[in-house]
Design a protein around this motif. Structure first.
Motif, PDB file in Angstrom:
ATOM      1  N   LEU A 173       0.813  -1.133  -0.011  1.00 27.16           N
ATOM      2  CA  LEU A 173      -0.130  -0.118  -0.018  1.00 27.16           C
ATOM      3  C   LEU A 173       0.898   1.249   0.014  1.00 27.16           C
ATOM      4  O   LEU A 173       0.396   2.350  -0.485  1.00 27.16           O
ATOM      5  CB  LEU A 173      -0.843   0.017   1.238  1.00 27.16           C
ATOM      6  CG  LEU A 173      -2.063  -1.004   1.208  1.00 27.16           C
ATOM      7  CD1 LEU A 173      -2.933  -0.934   2.501  1.00 27.16           C
ATOM      8  CD2 LEU A 173      -3.143  -0.763  -0.181  1.00 27.16           C
ATOM      9  N   SER A 174       2.071   1.252   0.619  1.00 25.06           N
ATOM     10  CA  SER A 174       2.951   2.372   0.678  1.00 25.06           C
ATOM     11  C   SER A 174       3.330   2.407  -1.000  1.00 25.06           C
ATOM     12  O   SER A 174       3.333   3.537  -1.253  1.00 25.06           O
ATOM     13  CB  SER A 174       4.125   2.129   1.571  1.00 25.06           C
ATOM     14  OG  SER A 174       5.110   3.120   1.289  1.00 25.06           O
ATOM     15  N   TYR A 175       3.692   1.513  -1.577  1.00 26.12           N
ATOM     16  CA  TYR A 175       4.015   1.596  -2.845  1.00 26.12           C
ATOM     17  C   TYR A 175       2.956   2.202  -3.869  1.00 26.12           C
ATOM     18  O   TYR A 175       3.137   3.168  -4.782  1.00 26.12           O
ATOM     19  CB  TYR A 175       4.373   0.130  -3.551  1.00 26.12           C
ATOM     20  CG  TYR A 175       4.837   0.232  -4.905  1.00 26.12           C
ATOM     21  CD1 TYR A 175       5.933   0.642  -5.556  1.00 26.12           C
ATOM     22  CD2 TYR A 175       3.748   0.022  -6.096  1.00 26.12           C
ATOM     23  CE1 TYR A 175       6.351   0.514  -6.887  1.00 26.12           C
ATOM     24  CE2 TYR A 175       4.111  -0.178  -7.258  1.00 26.12           C
ATOM     25  CZ  TYR A 175       5.285   0.060  -7.715  1.00 26.12           C
ATOM     26  OH  TYR A 175       5.766   0.042  -8.846  1.00 26.12           O
ATOM     27  N   VAL A 176       1.670   1.670  -3.431  1.00 21.64           N
ATOM     28  CA  VAL A 176       0.629   2.172  -4.207  1.00 21.64           C
ATOM     29  C   VAL A 176       0.227   3.644  -3.970  1.00 21.64           C
ATOM     30  O   VAL A 176       0.067   4.376  -5.112  1.00 21.64           O
ATOM     31  CB  VAL A 176      -1.000   1.610  -3.823  1.00 21.64           C
ATOM     32  CG1 VAL A 176      -2.054   2.121  -4.291  1.00 21.64           C
ATOM     33  CG2 VAL A 176      -0.655   0.014  -4.056  1.00 21.64           C
ATOM     34  N   LYS A 177       0.342   4.088  -3.016  1.00 24.66           N
ATOM     35  CA  LYS A 177       0.192   5.572  -2.502  1.00 24.66           C
ATOM     36  C   LYS A 177       1.203   6.456  -3.254  1.00 24.66           C
ATOM     37  O   LYS A 177       1.016   7.503  -3.811  1.00 24.66           O
ATOM     38  CB  LYS A 177       0.094   6.007  -0.846  1.00 24.66           C
ATOM     39  CG  LYS A 177       0.084   7.110  -0.376  1.00 24.66           C
ATOM     40  CD  LYS A 177      -0.058   7.141   0.726  1.00 24.66           C
ATOM     41  CE  LYS A 177      -0.471   8.601   1.415  1.00 24.66           C
ATOM     42  NZ  LYS A 177       0.431   9.866   1.068  1.00 24.66           N
ATOM     43  N   THR A 178       2.719   5.927  -3.097  1.00 25.93           N
ATOM     44  CA  THR A 178       3.690   6.677  -3.703  1.00 25.93           C
ATOM     45  C   THR A 178       3.399   6.640  -5.299  1.00 25.93           C
ATOM     46  O   THR A 178       3.579   8.034  -5.702  1.00 25.93           O
ATOM     47  CB  THR A 178       5.038   5.785  -3.484  1.00 25.93           C
ATOM     48  OG1 THR A 178       5.258   5.760  -2.091  1.00 25.93           O
ATOM     49  CG2 THR A 178       6.191   6.553  -4.167  1.00 25.93           C
ATOM     50  N   ILE A 179       2.813   5.769  -5.737  1.00 27.84           N
ATOM     51  CA  ILE A 179       2.991   5.791  -7.292  1.00 27.84           C
ATOM     52  C   ILE A 179       1.788   6.614  -7.660  1.00 27.84           C
ATOM     53  O   ILE A 179       1.685   7.283  -8.801  1.00 27.84           O
ATOM     54  CB  ILE A 179       2.776   4.275  -7.871  1.00 27.84           C
ATOM     55  CG1 ILE A 179       4.263   3.602  -7.758  1.00 27.84           C
ATOM     56  CG2 ILE A 179       2.652   4.233  -9.346  1.00 27.84           C
ATOM     57  CD1 ILE A 179       5.378   4.045  -8.297  1.00 27.84           C
ATOM     58  N   ILE A 180       0.682   6.489  -7.053  1.00 24.73           N
ATOM     59  CA  ILE A 180      -0.416   7.336  -7.353  1.00 24.73           C
ATOM     60  C   ILE A 180      -0.378   8.792  -7.163  1.00 24.73           C
ATOM     61  O   ILE A 180      -0.410   9.425  -7.953  1.00 24.73           O
ATOM     62  CB  ILE A 180      -1.754   6.897  -6.442  1.00 24.73           C
ATOM     63  CG1 ILE A 180      -2.338   5.413  -6.749  1.00 24.73           C
ATOM     64  CG2 ILE A 180      -2.946   7.836  -6.618  1.00 24.73           C
ATOM     65  CD1 ILE A 180      -2.716   5.082  -8.194  1.00 24.73           C
ATOM     66  N   GLU A 181       0.375   9.210  -5.961  1.00 24.90           N
ATOM     67  CA  GLU A 181       0.734  10.597  -5.847  1.00 24.90           C
ATOM     68  C   GLU A 181       1.936  11.227  -6.952  1.00 24.90           C
ATOM     69  O   GLU A 181       1.830  12.123  -7.186  1.00 24.90           O
ATOM     70  CB  GLU A 181       1.191  10.850  -4.214  1.00 24.90           C
ATOM     71  CG  GLU A 181       0.355  10.697  -3.446  1.00 24.90           C
ATOM     72  CD  GLU A 181       0.608  10.794  -1.997  1.00 24.90           C
ATOM     73  OE1 GLU A 181       2.047  10.883  -1.865  1.00 24.90           O
ATOM     74  OE2 GLU A 181      -0.009  10.784  -0.960  1.00 24.90           O
ATOM     75  N   LYS A 182       2.565  10.208  -7.519  1.00 23.04           N
ATOM     76  CA  LYS A 182       3.765  10.488  -8.361  1.00 23.04           C
ATOM     77  C   LYS A 182       2.905  10.757  -9.526  1.00 23.04           C
ATOM     78  O   LYS A 182       3.273  11.670 -10.502  1.00 23.04           O
ATOM     79  CB  LYS A 182       4.644   9.354  -8.660  1.00 23.04           C
ATOM     80  CG  LYS A 182       5.889   9.229  -7.803  1.00 23.04           C
ATOM     81  CD  LYS A 182       6.842  10.372  -8.121  1.00 23.04           C
ATOM     82  CE  LYS A 182       8.180  10.259  -7.440  1.00 23.04           C
ATOM     83  NZ  LYS A 182       9.045  11.394  -7.736  1.00 23.04           N
ATOM     84  N   HIS A 183       1.839  10.394  -9.921  1.00 23.72           N
ATOM     85  CA  HIS A 183       1.026  10.591 -10.943  1.00 23.72           C
ATOM     86  C   HIS A 183       0.013  11.929 -10.920  1.00 23.72           C
ATOM     87  O   HIS A 183      -0.650  11.939 -11.716  1.00 23.72           O
ATOM     88  CB  HIS A 183      -0.002   9.695 -11.488  1.00 23.72           C
ATOM     89  CG  HIS A 183       0.775   8.224 -12.231  1.00 23.72           C
ATOM     90  ND1 HIS A 183       1.499   7.220 -11.599  1.00 23.72           N
ATOM     91  CD2 HIS A 183       0.766   8.044 -13.627  1.00 23.72           C
ATOM     92  CE1 HIS A 183       2.047   6.484 -12.390  1.00 23.72           C
ATOM     93  NE2 HIS A 183       1.700   6.878 -13.696  1.00 23.72           N
ATOM     94  N   GLY A 184       0.345  12.389  -9.704  1.00 26.28           N
ATOM     95  CA  GLY A 184      -0.376  13.724  -9.241  1.00 26.28           C
ATOM     96  C   GLY A 184      -1.833  13.334  -8.870  1.00 26.28           C
ATOM     97  O   GLY A 184      -2.761  14.127  -9.082  1.00 26.28           O
ATOM     98  N   GLY A 185      -2.032  12.074  -8.448  1.00 22.15           N
ATOM     99  CA  GLY A 185      -3.423  11.649  -7.996  1.00 22.15           C
ATOM    100  C   GLY A 185      -3.626  11.437  -6.461  1.00 22.15           C
ATOM    101  O   GLY A 185      -2.599  11.935  -5.637  1.00 22.15           O
ATOM    102  N   LYS A 186      -4.562  10.988  -5.820  1.00 25.62           N
ATOM    103  CA  LYS A 186      -4.706  10.883  -4.458  1.00 25.62           C
ATOM    104  C   LYS A 186      -5.453   9.344  -4.210  1.00 25.62           C
ATOM    105  O   LYS A 186      -6.280   8.814  -5.194  1.00 25.62           O
ATOM    106  CB  LYS A 186      -5.807  11.794  -3.913  1.00 25.62           C
ATOM    107  CG  LYS A 186      -5.294  13.148  -4.080  1.00 25.62           C
ATOM    108  CD  LYS A 186      -6.240  14.319  -3.475  1.00 25.62           C
ATOM    109  CE  LYS A 186      -5.701  15.553  -3.747  1.00 25.62           C
ATOM    110  NZ  LYS A 186      -6.782  16.896  -3.016  1.00 25.62           N
ATOM    111  N   ILE A 187      -5.401   8.924  -3.287  1.00 20.60           N
ATOM    112  CA  ILE A 187      -5.829   7.640  -2.768  1.00 20.60           C
ATOM    113  C   ILE A 187      -6.327   7.738  -1.267  1.00 20.60           C
ATOM    114  O   ILE A 187      -5.652   8.238  -0.512  1.00 20.60           O
ATOM    115  CB  ILE A 187      -4.816   6.555  -2.786  1.00 20.60           C
ATOM    116  CG1 ILE A 187      -5.542   5.091  -2.454  1.00 20.60           C
ATOM    117  CG2 ILE A 187      -3.747   6.721  -1.971  1.00 20.60           C
ATOM    118  CD1 ILE A 187      -4.636   3.938  -2.632  1.00 20.60           C
ATOM    119  N   SER A 188      -7.422   7.199  -1.015  1.00 20.92           N
ATOM    120  CA  SER A 188      -8.258   6.962   0.161  1.00 20.92           C
ATOM    121  C   SER A 188      -8.929   5.844   0.497  1.00 20.92           C
ATOM    122  O   SER A 188      -9.020   5.223  -0.406  1.00 20.92           O
ATOM    123  CB  SER A 188      -9.165   8.144   0.531  1.00 20.92           C
ATOM    124  OG  SER A 188     -10.096   8.110  -0.323  1.00 20.92           O
TER     125      SER A 188
END
Length: 452
Positions: free
Chosen positions: A419-434
């Motif tokens: 999940l840390s990887y998921v959050k990192t990649i999503i934010e690198k794309h300029g997105g958000k995850i919750s």
């Protein structure tokens, strides 16, 4: 040296530092206090001698008036003057005892005609204290040295308490019947003022020592936690890498046998299982390498037009063939194609992690609902909803932290970086995850991604 030993040494050192600081402050306090006592003695002597000078002038004036009344001619009043007390200020310290005795003689002699007035002495003392920048309240006493009884006091409301500093007794006669004493009332503000630099330095050093100790303990605890995480990480990652490798070995061994190779449906199943194992292995390695690049600031996205629906459909085909659980993946798209500019491999690994977690943290019958909706011309929303065990409320805030696990007591394998990887990649794309979750009913991960 173990962490416990370092902690004991650090605790012992900080206690010794604080005890040393306390001793130095205590010792300096008494040094300043004794300095003030000595200064009080000096002030009392100066005030008494100034009073003697004034009483001497009064004494001379009385003598002059009496002489005139008797008809004697005095051309110069100074001929009658007994002594100039101001001149005695130039005498050396070696003559101090002689001067003290002379003061007693003059006080007894002058006192027969002009007795000592404690209130006048109080006023003189106040002026001297003001000149020396001592703002403490005070009182001047005439006491009996033998019985310590207060004969006269300049402050009628004075009460002898612990918070006073008395000067030494200054005798007024040779029979030890009367003596002067200066009492400084509540002089601790004066002491603290003189100890200012020492106190500030001591407090600063103590605070620095405590902060350093706190930092050391936090660092040791963090290191201990990291060592534990490292050991668990190596153990779990070895297991995670071993599982697809073992599956791949079994499938390839089976394909060597004619009975499996000549059976087309069985051969296709073995090949698909091998491809899935290699894909899983490659994804795990890519995730570890990606996190390492993020830590070093070297991660670069390879942005290309990506169809999110194709990624989800490919992952659906890959995961529903799992032989360990009954898996149902429902999909809901608001259009046939949803194209965004993104790194397809990294997003695929992110979505695979979310689906894999849903399967791991669910019971035998797994139901996963994946939906993709276009929010606007600029954003896309993805939802991954499952019927798993859910996430405890206290874990929600830390679920995306590195090495964080939903429940360490479960038998689910993993190393806490998915999940840390998921959050990192999503934010690198300029997105958000919750995430929203209900314990025992399941979780829903919502992702917002920009199209460009």
């Amino acid at each position: 040296m173990s962490t416990k030993t370092i902690s004991y040494i650090a605790i012992t050192s900080i206690i010794l530092i604080l005890l040393t600081q306390s001793y130095l402050v205590f010792d300096y306090f008494y040094t300043v206090k004794f300095s003030i006592i000595r200064e009080s003695d000096s002030i009392l002597k100066e005030a008494f001698r100034s009073d003697l000078n004034q009483r001497n002038e009064t004494y001379l004036n009385i003598l002059k008036e009496n002489t005139i009344q008797e008809g004697n001619d005095i051309d110069n009043a100074e001929d009658v003057k007994i002594i100039d007390f101001d001149m005695r200020e130039t005498d050396t310290i070696s003559n101090e005892n002689l001067l003290n005795k002379f003061d007693i003689i003059m006080n007894v002699f002058i006192g027969q005609l002009v007795p000592l007035n404690v209130n006048t002495l109080d006023s003189i003392t106040g002026l001297i204290l003001k000149e020396r920048n001592i703002t403490s309240q005070f009182s001047v006493h005439i006491i009996n040295p033998t019985t310590q009884e207060i004969i006269s006091s300049s402050k009628s409301t004075f009460r002898n308490t612990f918070f006073t500093i008395p000067s030494q007794l200054y005798p007024l006669d040779f029979e030890d019947k009367e003596a002067l004493q200066l009492i400084l009332i509540n002089p601790f503000s004066e002491i603290i003022k003189r100890m200012g630099l020492m106190l500030i330095g001591s407090i600063l050093f103590s605070i620095i020592a405590l902060l350093a100790f706190r930092f050391l303990i936090k660092t040791l605890m963090k290191q201990k936690k990291l060592v534990k995480f490292k050991n668990e990480f190596l153990s779990n990652i070895a297991h995670e890498l071993k599982r697809p490798v073992s599956s791949l070995i079994v499938n390839l061994d089976c394909l060597k046998e004619p009975v499996f190779y000549d059976n087309a449906p069985m051969r296709d199943t073995m090949l698909n299982n091998s491809i899935n194992s290699l894909t899983e292995l490659n994804g795990t390695i890519s995730m570890i390498v990606g996190l390492a690049k993020v830590e070093e600031g070297l991660l670069v996205l390879n942005r290309l037009p990506v169809n999110l629906i194709k990624i989800i459909n490919d992952l659906k085909s890959r995961f529903i063939s799992s032989p360990s659980k009954n898996i149902t993946i429902n999909t809901d798209y608001d259009s046939k194609e949803i194209i965004i500019s993104a790194d397809g491999l990294m997003l695929t690994q992110c979505f695979a992690n979310l689906i894999d977690n849903s399967i791991k943290y669910s019971k035998q019958n797994v139901v996963i609902d994946v939906s993709i909706n276009t929010l606007s011309h600029s954003n896309v929303e993805l939802n991954f909803k499952d019927n798993g065990i859910g996430i405890p409320d206290e874990k929600i805030s830390t679920i995306f932290e590195k090495y964080s696990r939903v429940d360490n007591n479960t038998k689910v394998n993993g190393f806490g970086i998915g999940l840390s990887y998921v959050k990192t990649i999503i934010e690198k794309h300029g997105g958000k995850i919750s995430v929203t979750s209900e314990l025992g009913k399941g979780s829903n991960f919502k992702i917002i991604l920009p199209k460009k």
